[in-house]
Write a protein that holds these residues in place. Structure first.
Motif, short mmCIF file in Angstrom:
data_model
loop_
_atom_site.label_atom_id
_atom_site.label_comp_id
_atom_site.label_asym_id
_atom_site.label_seq_id
_atom_site.Cartn_x
_atom_site.Cartn_y
_atom_site.Cartn_z
N HIS A 142 88.06 61.76 89.10
CA HIS A 142 86.75 61.14 88.98
C HIS A 142 86.15 61.50 87.62
O HIS A 142 86.71 62.32 86.89
N TYR A 143 85.04 60.88 87.30
CA TYR A 143 84.22 61.38 86.19
C TYR A 143 82.82 61.60 86.74
O TYR A 143 82.45 61.05 87.78
N ASP A 144 82.06 62.45 86.10
CA ASP A 144 80.77 62.84 86.65
C ASP A 144 79.76 61.72 86.53
O ASP A 144 79.73 60.99 85.53
N ILE A 145 78.92 61.59 87.54
CA ILE A 145 77.99 60.47 87.63
C ILE A 145 77.02 60.42 86.45
O ILE A 145 76.57 59.35 86.06
N ASP A 146 76.74 61.59 85.85
CA ASP A 146 75.83 61.62 84.71
C ASP A 146 76.56 61.62 83.37
O ASP A 146 75.93 61.72 82.31
N LEU A 147 77.90 61.54 83.40
CA LEU A 147 78.73 61.45 82.20
C LEU A 147 78.45 62.59 81.21
O LEU A 147 78.56 62.44 80.00
N ALA A 148 78.08 63.76 81.73
CA ALA A 148 77.69 64.89 80.89
C ALA A 148 78.88 65.52 80.17
O ALA A 148 80.04 65.34 80.54
N ASN A 149 78.56 66.31 79.13
CA ASN A 149 79.52 67.25 78.55
C ASN A 149 79.60 68.45 79.50
O ASN A 149 78.57 69.02 79.86
#
Length: 289
Positions: A142-149
């Motif tokens: 997955h990738y994080d919902i907030d697309l954070a670093n």
């Protein structure tokens, strides 16, 4: 067949100027091996210590079952005391995991055991999240919902990490209205006949040991597998790229709520539709028949 994995740079240490120039600006992952060596956590943080100071806490547990329509957003599959969960991790393999748990809020003394890294990015200090897993358990791609670093610190044992840059998302069989890909893709043993677009991937792979930190740039896909029982802490810095920040706002404000409504209205038909669309859209984009 297997993926042709790319290695992730592994360095002892780095100053903030070097980190910004070599890794943040080009959005390149890196493992910093000695970043926690002077933290109290380096000597103290293991499963027994967590059990000792927080064993009475009741924690949410997740497993590896595919998402069902009746599941709420990030809804746990079970709950138990942290002491019982640590005992379970140490006694037998289990796919039950603790995911996105802010134990620091409930046990403030843990905050004295670590320091926010000075790497040139502003870190959100209210959100140090912990993740626990047993040997062989994994966190779905997955990738994080907030697309954070993400700054991901691992403790107690070893953990395998597979990363995919956002530039390769078109090969990932992404599920519409979500931040995951098809859950029947096995990233340890990919089926290139069923999912031919995966042959185009050039993912990164590394293993984290006690005290090491993995930097995951904005919007990177990630799959984690615990080689041994252990736990990790993630710190995050908000997405800076305008397209990523815009997608993060859309995901948090609209996307997840729309998906929840559609699950309630259409049930598992909605899940089936999205799984079919993931294949149709990926193959259409790549002209695969």
């Amino acid at each position: 067949m297997q993926f042709d994995f790319k290695s992730i740079d592994r360095i002892d240490s780095i100053d903030k100027q070097g980190f910004i120039e070599k890794y943040y600006k080009p959005q390149k992952p890196v493992v910093i091996k000695n970043i926690t060596k002077d933290w109290p956590a380096y000597a103290k943080w293991n499963l027994d210590y967590i059990k000792e100071i927080a064993g009475e806490k009741i924690v949410p547990l997740y497993n590896s079952e595919p998402v069902k329509a009746e599941d709420g957003f990030n809804e746990p599959k079970a709950k138990m005391s942290l002491a019982d969960y640590v005992d379970l991790l140490k006694s037998e393999p289990t796919d039950l995991r603790i995911f996105l748990y802010n134990l620091m809020k409930e046990v403030p003394q843990l905050q004295q055991d670590f320091r926010y890294p000075d790497l040139g990015l502003k870190i959100m200090k209210g959100l140090p999240m912990l993740f626990f897993g047993g040997a062989g358990s994994n966190v779905f791609m997955h990738y994080d919902i907030d697309l954070a670093n993400i700054f991901h610190f691992h403790f107690h044992g070893e953990k395998e990490c597979i990363l995919v840059p956002p530039s390769q998302s078109k090969f990932m069989y992404k599920i519409p209205h979500s931040v995951i890909c098809r859950e029947d893709i096995d990233f340890d043993h990919p089926d290139f006949e069923k999912f031919p677009a995966l042959k185009n991937l050039k993912p990164y792979k590394t293993t984290l040991s006690h005290g090491e930190m993995l930097y995951m740039p904005e919007a990177y896909w990630h799959y984690m597998k615990y080689i041994t029982p252990g736990f990790s802490m993630s710190l995050r810095s908000i997405a800076k790229r305008p397209n990523h920040l815009a997608e993060a706002l859309y995901n948090v404000i609209l996307m997840r709520h729309y998906d929840s409504v559609m699950r309630k209205l259409k049930g598992n038909d909605w899940i089936d539709y999205k799984n079919q669309e993931a294949i149709r859209r990926t193959h259409k984009t790549l002209n695969i028949h």
